[in-house]
Design an enzyme around this catalytic site. Structure first.
Site, PDB file in Angstrom:
ATOM      1  N   ASN A   9       0.862  -1.178   0.000  1.00  0.00           N
ATOM      2  CA  ASN A   9       0.000   0.000   0.000  1.00  0.00           C
ATOM      3  C   ASN A   9       0.902   1.234   0.000  1.00  0.00           C
ATOM      4  O   ASN A   9       1.498   1.568   1.019  1.00  0.00           O
ATOM      5  CB  ASN A   9      -0.887  -0.055   1.265  1.00  0.00           C
ATOM      6  CG  ASN A   9      -1.732   1.185   1.451  1.00  0.00           C
ATOM      7  OD1 ASN A   9      -1.796   2.044   0.577  1.00  0.00           O
ATOM      8  ND2 ASN A   9      -2.389   1.275   2.611  1.00  0.00           N
ATOM      9  N   LYS A  11       0.097   4.247  -0.267  1.00  0.00           N
ATOM     10  CA  LYS A  11      -0.569   5.413   0.346  1.00  0.00           C
ATOM     11  C   LYS A  11      -0.367   6.671  -0.514  1.00  0.00           C
ATOM     12  O   LYS A  11      -0.228   6.551  -1.726  1.00  0.00           O
ATOM     13  CB  LYS A  11      -0.076   5.610   1.789  1.00  0.00           C
ATOM     14  CG  LYS A  11      -0.229   4.315   2.604  1.00  0.00           C
ATOM     15  CD  LYS A  11      -0.073   4.515   4.086  1.00  0.00           C
ATOM     16  CE  LYS A  11      -0.211   3.168   4.788  1.00  0.00           C
ATOM     17  NZ  LYS A  11      -0.136   3.270   6.232  1.00  0.00           N
ATOM     18  N   HIS A  94      -9.601   1.053   5.040  1.00  0.00           N
ATOM     19  CA  HIS A  94      -8.330   1.247   5.740  1.00  0.00           C
ATOM     20  C   HIS A  94      -8.553   2.191   6.924  1.00  0.00           C
ATOM     21  O   HIS A  94      -9.345   3.133   6.830  1.00  0.00           O
ATOM     22  CB  HIS A  94      -7.294   1.822   4.776  1.00  0.00           C
ATOM     23  CG  HIS A  94      -5.906   1.794   5.341  1.00  0.00           C
ATOM     24  ND1 HIS A  94      -5.482   2.720   6.268  1.00  0.00           N
ATOM     25  CD2 HIS A  94      -4.879   0.947   5.135  1.00  0.00           C
ATOM     26  CE1 HIS A  94      -4.223   2.436   6.594  1.00  0.00           C
ATOM     27  NE2 HIS A  94      -3.839   1.372   5.928  1.00  0.00           N
ATOM     28  N   GLU A  96      -6.918   4.584   7.997  1.00  0.00           N
ATOM     29  CA  GLU A  96      -6.692   6.002   7.684  1.00  0.00           C
ATOM     30  C   GLU A  96      -7.922   6.610   7.018  1.00  0.00           C
ATOM     31  O   GLU A  96      -8.239   7.781   7.218  1.00  0.00           O
ATOM     32  CB  GLU A  96      -5.438   6.147   6.800  1.00  0.00           C
ATOM     33  CG  GLU A  96      -4.179   5.912   7.624  1.00  0.00           C
ATOM     34  CD  GLU A  96      -3.006   5.346   6.858  1.00  0.00           C
ATOM     35  OE1 GLU A  96      -3.012   5.361   5.615  1.00  0.00           O
ATOM     36  OE2 GLU A  96      -2.062   4.852   7.515  1.00  0.00           O
ATOM     37  N   GLU A 164      -5.333  -5.164  10.672  1.00  0.00           N
ATOM     38  CA  GLU A 164      -4.339  -4.114  10.891  1.00  0.00           C
ATOM     39  C   GLU A 164      -4.646  -3.378  12.189  1.00  0.00           C
ATOM     40  O   GLU A 164      -5.474  -2.450  12.195  1.00  0.00           O
ATOM     41  CB  GLU A 164      -4.376  -3.107   9.732  1.00  0.00           C
ATOM     42  CG  GLU A 164      -4.035  -3.701   8.386  1.00  0.00           C
ATOM     43  CD  GLU A 164      -3.464  -2.651   7.442  1.00  0.00           C
ATOM     44  OE1 GLU A 164      -2.366  -2.878   6.926  1.00  0.00           O
ATOM     45  OE2 GLU A 164      -4.090  -1.598   7.260  1.00  0.00           O
ATOM     46  N   GLY A 170       2.434   2.207  10.802  1.00  0.00           N
ATOM     47  CA  GLY A 170       3.373   3.315  10.662  1.00  0.00           C
ATOM     48  C   GLY A 170       4.104   3.693  11.934  1.00  0.00           C
ATOM     49  O   GLY A 170       4.710   4.751  12.011  1.00  0.00           O
ATOM     50  N   SER A 210       3.415  -2.095  10.310  1.00  0.00           N
ATOM     51  CA  SER A 210       4.862  -2.096  10.523  1.00  0.00           C
ATOM     52  C   SER A 210       5.548  -3.401  10.108  1.00  0.00           C
ATOM     53  O   SER A 210       6.491  -3.844  10.760  1.00  0.00           O
ATOM     54  CB  SER A 210       5.190  -1.742  11.981  1.00  0.00           C
ATOM     55  OG  SER A 210       4.763  -0.414  12.270  1.00  0.00           O
ATOM     56  N   GLY A 231       2.829  -1.232   4.270  1.00  0.00           N
ATOM     57  CA  GLY A 231       2.796   0.189   3.933  1.00  0.00           C
ATOM     58  C   GLY A 231       4.188   0.707   3.624  1.00  0.00           C
ATOM     59  O   GLY A 231       4.724   0.503   2.535  1.00  0.00           O
ATOM     60  N   GLY A 232       4.805   1.355   4.615  1.00  0.00           N
ATOM     61  CA  GLY A 232       6.104   2.007   4.429  1.00  0.00           C
ATOM     62  C   GLY A 232       7.146   1.160   3.705  1.00  0.00           C
ATOM     63  O   GLY A 232       7.826   1.648   2.787  1.00  0.00           O
TER      64      GLY A 232
END
Ligand code: PGA
Length: 255
Positions: A9, A11, A94, A96, A164, A170, A210, A231-232
């Site tokens: 993802n 983002k 999600h 967010e 999640e 994150g 993470s 993600g990251g």
């Protein structure tokens, strides 16, 4: 047999040019890893360009969000018909989107139905916030999210669920593998009650929050966990293929 799946993802990161560069730099390595589904979810403005780069590869494309209406006066939104033919997957619900854009389980429910109606595979995200976790409410929260966002939806193995925990996203503070496994078992129990046990055993459930190449083994070595939503770490051209290849090796060994 559930085919493992690792989804990235991206983002709200990367310009179109950067997205193309990232996709190009990962394509060859990801394409070689078979027996595991690999999905990248760039920002919607880059879907067409990244789709071209991934054409004729085994890497699949996903969107990060979608509205449930087909067309009309919904400024800024993207519809299932626009995504159909372009992507195979769409991330929905999600945390967010829930926190920053006020998405409710009721809206997410309509989005899941719309995605399925148009042949897109939803990656439905659920997860508890820190205070809910600390209050021992994880299972209650997840049961509520699943029950509401899947209300009225016919059993289907085209659904993917991502567990999640919000506090793990994150933050560099991932859940531990055993805790994630326990919650994912609860997710399958809820699905078995809502739908039936056979479908619940076939639906893929991922962990997200993470995930990196240093901790992916902890998750995919659990047979209950079918992969990860990353993600990251999915923005790093070396890291993401490393997460995918480690997952492939561990799942091939029978996890
Ligand atoms: P993270 O994000 O891997 O950066 O924690 C996961 C996600 O939000 O899907």
């Amino acid at each position: 047999m559930r085919i493992p799946l690792i989804a990235g993802n991206w983002k709200m990161n990367t310009t179109v040019a950067e997205a193309m560069e990232l996709a190009s730099s990962m394509r060859a390595r990801l394409d070689k890893i078979e027996g595991i589904e690999k999905v990248v979810c760039p920002p919607s403005i880059s879907l067409t360009a990244v789709g071209r780069i991934l054409q004729d590869s085994s890497v699949r494309l996903g969107a990060q969000n979608m509205y449930f209406e087909v067309k009309g006066a919904y400024t800024g939104e993207i519809s299932p018909t626009m995504l159909k033919g372009l992507v195979q997957f769409v991330i929905l619900g999600h945390s967010e989107r829930r926190a920053c854009f006020g998405e409710t389980d009721e809206v997410i429910n309509k989005k899941v139905q719309a995605a399925l109606d148009f042949g897109l595979k939803p990656i439905l995200c659920v997860g508890e916030r820190l205070e809910e976790n600390e209050a021992g409410e994880t299972e209650r929260v997840i049961t509520k999210q699943l029950t509401r966002s899947l209300g009225g939806i016919k059993p289907t193995i085209n659904l993917v669920i991502a567990y999640e925990p919000v506090w793990a996203i994150g933050t560099g503070r991932a859940a531990d593998g055993l805790t994630a496994k326990t919650t994912i078992k609860c997710i399958r129990d809820v699905l078995a009650k809502l739908w039936d046990n056979d479908v619940a055993q076939e639906v893929r459930v991922l962990y997200g929050g993470s995930v990196t190449s240093n901790n992916i083994a902890e998750f995919v070595s659990q047979s209950e966990i079918d992969g990860a939503l990353v993600g990251g770490a999915s923005l790093k051209a070396d890291e993401f293929p490393s997460i995918v290849s480690q997952s492939f090796v561990i799942k091939r060994q029978g996890a």
